[in-house]
Design a protein around this motif. Structure first.
Motif, PDB file in Angstrom:
ATOM      1  N   ARG A 119      38.521 -15.201  35.764  1.00  0.00           N
ATOM      2  CA  ARG A 119      39.928 -15.520  35.999  1.00  0.00           C
ATOM      3  C   ARG A 119      40.355 -15.119  37.408  1.00  0.00           C
ATOM      4  O   ARG A 119      39.788 -14.207  38.008  1.00  0.00           O
ATOM      5  N   TRP A 154      49.946 -16.510  45.735  1.00  0.00           N
ATOM      6  CA  TRP A 154      50.662 -17.424  44.853  1.00  0.00           C
ATOM      7  C   TRP A 154      52.084 -17.699  45.348  1.00  0.00           C
ATOM      8  O   TRP A 154      52.601 -18.806  45.204  1.00  0.00           O
ATOM      9  N   LYS A 211      42.707 -13.487  38.671  1.00  0.00           N
ATOM     10  CA  LYS A 211      43.209 -12.142  38.931  1.00  0.00           C
ATOM     11  C   LYS A 211      42.103 -11.109  39.107  1.00  0.00           C
ATOM     12  O   LYS A 211      42.383  -9.950  39.457  1.00  0.00           O
ATOM     13  N   ASN A 212      40.836 -11.511  38.894  1.00  0.00           N
ATOM     14  CA  ASN A 212      39.725 -10.566  38.979  1.00  0.00           C
ATOM     15  C   ASN A 212      38.616 -11.007  39.933  1.00  0.00           C
ATOM     16  O   ASN A 212      37.567 -10.358  39.984  1.00  0.00           O
ATOM     17  N   THR A 235      46.903  -6.531  33.900  1.00  0.00           N
ATOM     18  CA  THR A 235      47.501  -6.834  35.199  1.00  0.00           C
ATOM     19  C   THR A 235      46.533  -7.590  36.088  1.00  0.00           C
ATOM     20  O   THR A 235      46.911  -8.533  36.796  1.00  0.00           O
ATOM     21  N   GLY A 236      45.286  -7.187  36.079  1.00  0.00           N
ATOM     22  CA  GLY A 236      44.267  -7.783  36.943  1.00  0.00           C
ATOM     23  C   GLY A 236      43.562  -6.709  37.733  1.00  0.00           C
ATOM     24  O   GLY A 236      44.214  -5.847  38.347  1.00  0.00           O
ATOM     25  N   THR A 269      44.907  -9.474  46.258  1.00  0.00           N
ATOM     26  CA  THR A 269      44.764 -10.638  45.389  1.00  0.00           C
ATOM     27  C   THR A 269      44.046 -11.728  46.166  1.00  0.00           C
ATOM     28  O   THR A 269      44.169 -11.816  47.396  1.00  0.00           O
ATOM     29  N   ASP A 318      41.791  -6.970  40.429  1.00  0.00           N
ATOM     30  CA  ASP A 318      41.942  -7.096  41.881  1.00  0.00           C
ATOM     31  C   ASP A 318      43.087  -6.228  42.388  1.00  0.00           C
ATOM     32  O   ASP A 318      42.943  -5.479  43.357  1.00  0.00           O
ATOM     33  N   LEU A 319      44.221  -6.311  41.726  1.00  0.00           N
ATOM     34  CA  LEU A 319      45.409  -5.593  42.178  1.00  0.00           C
ATOM     35  C   LEU A 319      45.298  -4.097  41.917  1.00  0.00           C
ATOM     36  O   LEU A 319      45.621  -3.276  42.780  1.00  0.00           O
TER      37      LEU A 319
END
Length: 461
Positions: free
Chosen positions: A32, A421, A34-35, A407-408, A417, A410-411
């Motif tokens: 996904r 976006w 976010k990762n 949340t993800g 990110t 990455d963040l």
């Protein structure tokens, strides 16, 4: 010193290094959005960690006594720690060169380093979407130290016990790389546990073009991975190169056929995964089978691995990106099929004391040897990987918190990110406004029926 062979090994080293960023794109596209940065970092950190460990002690543990007629079949030596004495070949029968290839030991050390880098990187796909970066980094260091370096000695060193005593055919890493990483991936997935929403949320690939780009880079680098393992730029390297290409292509057909039977479609991700499965399976046998044998090995690997990726649902473990189904199962398939398709030396140009396969009149002896080698590596790697993952998870942690996972990663792990976006949304709004302004005169002439039809189409979309 043979300058031609040396040039080939150095170029092959660069090709194999390229495979790790290629793997990062291959895996990164399948998770996904976010990762995705976390996945890229999990692969890239392997380059840094393993390189330092390899120079300090990895090379000497895996290949330190490779030129000795008699050596420890289970462990190399610590005499060449920090690459001490490598340039002069201290203590070897071929000063400064590896065996009879005429290639400097430093060049061979560079080549084998790239294998050591990508093997733990393969494990990262099994625990995607939920892994702590620091925990992963520590795990990689422990894993190569306790598992990859000694197993590489068993399989690749001329006096390693799997190579010299069991006479297992593994030319470029079906056991040391593929089964090794697959067993480690299974152990890690069991320790880390399932993702939040596993089997409930879609978790579809966020960027299929990334997947294809990664597969292309892996395919390109795999020629160095396999053909470079000859350490000579000659006929054997040419056969290996051809067999690698053949198996990758026939595995695409095998995977797509199995996918069509199971799901009724041919997918892009399936084609990419099939090519990788074929190259996984041909890796141990690329120098010991004929091109016809490579065709059958690729077909078998593509179809079997396509079905094997469903094992995680049957046994309820979360292997995020199907490392077990592709690398563990593909490595086992390729390793065992040598016992059937291993060609005589005059056909393959390869001999390490092993026997011809069943289809060439060799009986079942080589098949049994291949099963022994695969079983030993799997049992050792799974056990030690599981215990190591438990230790890291219980101390500094391997998995992020539930909140961070939602949340993800990455963040929460990298404060970054992959995609802006907000900027993208603004761009889309501006584009929509421009289109609305440009089409306003035409829209003014639409009848009520036309408007109703258009609104129904937009709703459907």
């Amino acid at each position: 010193m043979d300058t031609g062979n040396t040039a080939w090994v150095l170029v092959s080293s660069a090709l194999v290094l390229l495979m790790t960023p290629g793997l990062a794109f291959f895996y990164g596209g399948m998770i996904r959005a976010k990762n995705v940065l976390n996945m890229l970092m999990m692969n890239f950190i392997c380059i840094a960690v393993v390189t330092v460990a390899w120079v300090l002690y990895g090379w000497t543990v895996a290949f330190g006594n490779a030129n000795e007629a008699q050596g420890n079949g289970f462990w190399g030596t610590l005499a060449q720690w920090g690459m001490h004495g490598v340039a002069t070949g201290a203590g070897s029968g071929h000063p400064g060169t590896y065996g009879s290839s005429g290639v400097p030991i430093f060049a061979v050390a560079c080549f084998q380093l790239m294998f050591a880098i990508i093997t733990p990187a393969l494990i990262s796909g099994a625990i995607a979407d939920r892994t702590k970066f620091v925990g992963w980094t520590v795990y990689v260091l422990g894993w190569v130290t306790l598992i990859y370096f000694p197993v590489a000695h068993w399989v690749f060193s001329p006096n390693g016990f799997i190579n010299a005593r069991l006479h297992v055919m593994d030319f470029a890493g079906g056991t040391a790389v593929e089964i090794n990483s697959g067993a480690g991936a299974l152990a890690c997935a069991l320790v880390v546990g399932k993702r939040i929403g596993f089997r409930k949320d879609p978790m579809r690939p966020h960027n299929v073009p990334f997947v294809m780009l990664g597969a292309a880079l892996l395919w390109f680098g795999w020629f160095g991975f396999n053909a470079g393992s000859t350490f000579t730029a000659g006929g054997q390297a040419s056969l290996v190169f051809l067999n690698t290409q053949i198996a990758a292509c026939t595995a695409v057909f095998g995977w797509l056929a199995a996918e069509k039977i199971q799901h009724g479609t041919f997918t892009t991700v399936g084609a990419a995964s099939g090519a990788v499965a074929g190259m996984v399976a041909i890796t141990p046998s690329c120098a010991s089978v004929s091109p016809i044998g490579a065709i059958f090995i690729g077909l078998a690997a593509g179809s079997v691995c396509c079905y094997a990726v469903n094992l995680k649902y049957r046994f309820d473990f979360d292997d995020s990106l199907d490392v077990v189904g592709v690398h563990l199962v593909g490595g086992i398939v390729g390793t065992l099929l040598i016992g059937l398709f291993a060609a005589p030396e005059e056909v393959s140009g390869f001999s390490n004391g092993a026997r011809a396969g069943l289809f060439y009149g060799g009986g079942l002896d080589q098949l049994w040897a291949q099963a022994e080698g695969a079983g030993i590596v799997f049992a050792y790697t799974f056990t030690v990987s599981y215990l190591l993952a438990k230790l890291v998870h219980a101390t500094i942690g391997l998995r992020v918190s539930a909140e961070a996972e939602v949340t993800g990663v990455d963040l929460t792990e990298h404060a970054e990110t992959a995609y802006d976006w907000g900027g993208l949304t603004g761009t889309l709004h501006r584009a929509a406004a421009s289109v609305a302004a440009a089409t306003a005169p035409a829209r003014a002439t639409l009848s009520a029926a036309d408007w109703e039809s258009m609104e129904e189409s937009e709703d459907a979309v």
